[in-house]
Design an enzyme around this catalytic site. Structure first.
Site, mmCIF file in Angstrom:
data_model
loop_
_atom_site.group_PDB
_atom_site.id
_atom_site.type_symbol
_atom_site.label_atom_id
_atom_site.label_comp_id
_atom_site.label_asym_id
_atom_site.label_seq_id
_atom_site.Cartn_x
_atom_site.Cartn_y
_atom_site.Cartn_z
ATOM 1 N N HIS A 82 21.007 -59.245 -76.759
ATOM 2 C CA HIS A 82 20.853 -58.718 -78.105
ATOM 3 C C HIS A 82 19.825 -57.602 -78.084
ATOM 4 O O HIS A 82 18.740 -57.757 -77.534
ATOM 5 C CB HIS A 82 20.388 -59.808 -79.081
ATOM 6 C CG HIS A 82 20.246 -59.289 -80.475
ATOM 7 N ND1 HIS A 82 21.312 -59.185 -81.330
ATOM 8 C CD2 HIS A 82 19.177 -58.778 -81.133
ATOM 9 C CE1 HIS A 82 20.904 -58.647 -82.469
ATOM 10 N NE2 HIS A 82 19.619 -58.393 -82.378
ATOM 11 N N ASP A 161 22.255 -66.288 -93.452
ATOM 12 C CA ASP A 161 21.569 -65.076 -92.979
ATOM 13 C C ASP A 161 22.180 -63.842 -93.623
ATOM 14 O O ASP A 161 21.466 -62.901 -93.984
ATOM 15 C CB ASP A 161 21.642 -64.977 -91.454
ATOM 16 C CG ASP A 161 21.069 -63.650 -90.984
ATOM 17 O OD1 ASP A 161 19.857 -63.439 -91.188
ATOM 18 O OD2 ASP A 161 21.825 -62.811 -90.462
ATOM 19 N N ARG A 168 16.984 -59.124 -98.430
ATOM 20 C CA ARG A 168 15.784 -58.535 -97.805
ATOM 21 C C ARG A 168 15.873 -57.017 -97.792
ATOM 22 O O ARG A 168 14.878 -56.316 -97.986
ATOM 23 C CB ARG A 168 15.633 -59.061 -96.377
ATOM 24 C CG ARG A 168 15.165 -60.497 -96.325
ATOM 25 C CD ARG A 168 15.315 -61.059 -94.925
ATOM 26 N NE ARG A 168 14.641 -60.266 -93.922
ATOM 27 C CZ ARG A 168 15.032 -60.156 -92.645
ATOM 28 N NH1 ARG A 168 16.083 -60.819 -92.204
ATOM 29 N NH2 ARG A 168 14.372 -59.415 -91.806
ATOM 30 N N SER A 183 16.520 -64.584 -88.208
ATOM 31 C CA SER A 183 17.813 -63.951 -88.501
ATOM 32 C C SER A 183 18.570 -63.663 -87.197
ATOM 33 O O SER A 183 19.750 -64.012 -87.051
ATOM 34 C CB SER A 183 17.545 -62.656 -89.275
ATOM 35 O OG SER A 183 18.658 -61.819 -89.282
ATOM 36 N N LYS A 187 21.981 -66.165 -85.320
ATOM 37 C CA LYS A 187 23.326 -65.679 -84.990
ATOM 38 C C LYS A 187 23.634 -65.876 -83.506
ATOM 39 O O LYS A 187 24.763 -66.168 -83.130
ATOM 40 C CB LYS A 187 23.445 -64.201 -85.376
ATOM 41 C CG LYS A 187 23.567 -64.055 -86.903
ATOM 42 C CD LYS A 187 23.516 -62.621 -87.355
ATOM 43 C CE LYS A 187 22.140 -62.062 -87.256
ATOM 44 N NZ LYS A 187 21.788 -60.955 -88.114
HETATM 45 N N1 URA Z 1 18.751 -57.612 -87.104
HETATM 46 C C1 URA Z 1 19.094 -58.797 -87.665
HETATM 47 O O1 URA Z 1 20.131 -59.355 -87.364
HETATM 48 N N2 URA Z 1 18.227 -59.344 -88.550
HETATM 49 C C2 URA Z 1 17.075 -58.772 -88.899
HETATM 50 O O2 URA Z 1 16.356 -59.321 -89.704
HETATM 51 C C3 URA Z 1 16.745 -57.538 -88.333
HETATM 52 C C4 URA Z 1 17.611 -56.979 -87.413
#
Ligand code: URA
Length: 416
Positions: A82, A161, A168, A183, A187
Site C-alpha cells: 500500500h 471507512d 473527514r 482507515s 481495508k
Molecule cells: N488513504 C486512506 O485510505 N485513508 C486515509 O485516511 C488517508 C489515505
C-alpha cells in the site's frame, strides 16, 4: 451508551472503550447517528488523538462493518502493498508483476485517484478493455492461474471507512494519524493478504509533510496490522518531487512497462529504486530471505524480461489490449522551457499534481471524468543541469494549455 457521552469523553482526552468505538462506527454506518455528531467526534479525535488500543478497536470495527475477503483458496503467502499516495506513483504496476514472476501471489485491491494523488485502478482502466471489476471468484481464479490480479475495491469492503472518509474529507479531519492509520489498515485487513508492505510517502506531494510524521504513521500502521496477526513492514519515501518521469494515467502505464522492459531512458532511477525496495520487502515477507537475496531475485526478473512478460500476461488476463500499451495521443503537446540556466533544485510535486488535475488526468471530485491520455513528462529532474531554453517538461492535453497551466508548470521547477 449514547453518542453525546462518547463525544464528551474524547473532548476531555479520555480513551474510548471497544464498546464505545463499535457503537459509533456501527451507528454511523447504519445511519442511526447523524453527520454533525460524528463530525464533532472526528474533530475531537483529530485534536486529542487515540492510543494504540483505541486505534486497533477502530480498525476492527471498520473491518467488521462489511465483507472480508478470504484468500485461503489461494496457496502460498499472499502479499500486498500500500502506498499512502503520491504524484507519479505507479509502483504497484511494476512491483505486482515482479512478485508474480517470482511465483508470489499478489491479490490486490486498489483505489481510484482523488485530488493530486493518482490511483492504480484509473491507470489500469486507461488500457483499452482492462476490467477492474472482477467478481470475487474470477479474482481468485486469476491469482491462482497467473499469480496476480488487481481489482477495484468491492462495494461492501469497509463501508464504515467509506462513510467516515467522505465526512473527514469535508470536515478538516483527514490529517489525523489515528484516523489515517485505521482507515488504511482496515481495508488491507479486509482484503485478506498475509503480508503487507507500506510505502509511506512524505513531502509536499504527500499526506505527511515531514519524514518524522510519516515514520509515526508507518509505525502505528505496523502495530495495528501485527495485532491482526499480519506481517507488516514499511519503507519511507520522498514525495517532494514527482516519482519517475510521467504523471497521468496512460503515460504512467507506458512508463511502468518501460521500467519492466529495461528501457531506462524513458524513466528515472528514483522510480526504479523505489520499486526495487518495495518489491524486495514484499519478497522478504513472503519467503523470510535476506534483503540481499530478495534484491537479487527482484533485479533478476526485471533484467531477464520475466516481469515484463508477467505484466503483459496480467493485462491480457483482465481483458486489456496489449497492442494499446503504447504512448498516448493528445490534441496538444506543449514543451515548457527553462527561463534561466542552472541546476534543478526541486520539482514541486504538489504543483505538478495540481496541473495534472487541471489537465483532466486527476479528479477534483469523485464524479469527475478523467482524460486518460492527458499528462505531463518531467524532462529535467532534481539535480539535472539546464540551459536557458532547455525543455523542463512536456504537457499532453486534449484541452488548450492555458497561460495559468504554463505558469504552474514552469514555476514548479526551482532552478538554482
Ligand atoms: N488513504 C486512506 O485510505 N485513508 C486515509 O485516511 C488517508 C489515505
Amino acid at each position: 451508551m449514547n453518542i453525546l457521552s462518547i463525544i464528551e469523553k474524547k473532548k476531555h482526552q479520555q480513551p474510548l472503550t471497544k464498546e464505545e468505538i463499535q457503537f459509533f462506527v456501527s451507528g454511523y454506518t447504519k445511519e442511526e447517528i447523524p453527520d454533525y455528531q460524528i463530525s464533532s467526534l472526528l474533530m475531537a479525535i483529530r485534536l486529542n488523538g487515540m492510543d494504540d488500543e483505541e486505534m486497533f478497536y477502530l480498525t476492527e470495527a471498520m473491518v467488521n462493518s462489511g465483507d472480508v475477503i478470504h484468500l485461503s483458496e489461494i496457496e502460498g503467502f499472499k502479499v500486498d502493498k500500500h502506498s499512502t499516495g503520491g504524484v507519479g506513483d505507479k509502483v504497484t504496476l511494476i512491483v505486482a508483476p515482479i512478485l508474480a514472476a517470482l511465483n508470489i501471489p499478489v491479490a490486490k485491491f486498489s483505489g481510484r485517484g482523488l485530488g493530486i494523488t493518482g490511483g492504480t485502478v484509473d491507470k489500469l482502466e486507461s488500457i483499452k478493455g482492462f476490467n477492474v471489476e472482477l467478481s470475487q471468484q474470477d479474482f481468485i481464479e486469476n491469482v491462482k492461474k497467473h499469480h496476480i490480479a488487481v481489482a477495484g475495491q468491492t462495494g461492501n469492503l469497509c463501508p464504515a471507512d467509506k462513510k467516515l472518509y467522505a465526512l473527514r474529507d469535508v470536515t478538516g479531519t483527514v490529517d489525523s494519524i489515528p484516523l489515517i492509520a485505521s482507515s488504511i489498515i482496515s481495508k488491507k485487513i479486509a482484503s485478506g493478504s498475509d503480508g503487507i508492505v507500506l510505502d509511506v510517502k512524505y513531502g509536499n506531494g504527500a499526506f505527511m509533510k515531514t519524514q518524522e510524521d510519516a515514520k509515526v504513521l508507518a509505525e502505528k500502521m505496523c502495530e495495528i496490522g501485527r495485532r491482526f496477526g499480519r506481517k507488516v513492514v514499511y519503507t519511507l519515501s520522498d514525495m517532494n518531487n514527482p516519482l519517475g518521469r510521467y504523471i497521468g494515467n496512460k503515460v504512467e502505464v507506458v512508463e511502468a512497462l518501460d521500467v519492466l522492459s529495461g528501457n531506462v531512458a524513458n524513466t528515472h532511477a528514483d522510480l526504479i529504486d523505489d520499486c526495487v525496495e518495495v518489491a524486495s520487502l514484499m519478497y522478504m515477507l513472503a519467503t523470510d530471505c535476506t534483503k540481499e537475496v530478495a534484491m537479487e531475485k527482484v533485479k533478476a526478473v526485471m533484467a531477464n524480461g520475466q516481469a515484463r512478460d508477467k505484466f503483459l500476461e496480467f493485462v491480457q488476463a483482465q481483458g486489456g489490449q496489449v497492442a494499446d500499451l503504447k504512448t498516448n495521443a493528445t490534441a496538444y503537446t506543449v514543451e515548457m522551457t527553462a527561463n534561466a540556466a542552472g541546476t534543478i533544485a526541486s520539482v514541486d510535486a504538489l504543483a505538478i499534481g495540481e496541473l495534472s488535475v487541471m489537465l483532466g488526468a486527476g479528479r477534483l471530485t469523485k464524479e469527475s471524468k478523467l482524460d486518460f491520455d492527458a499528462g505531463i513528462k518531467i524532462v529535467a529532474k532534481q539535480g539535472d543541469t539546464v540551459q536557458t531554453g532547455d525543455t523542463l517538461a512536456v504537457v499532453y492535453a486534449n484541452i488548450p494549455v492555458t497561460d495559468e497551466m504554463k505558469e504552474k508548470a514552469v514555476s514548479a521547477f526551482t532552478i538554482q
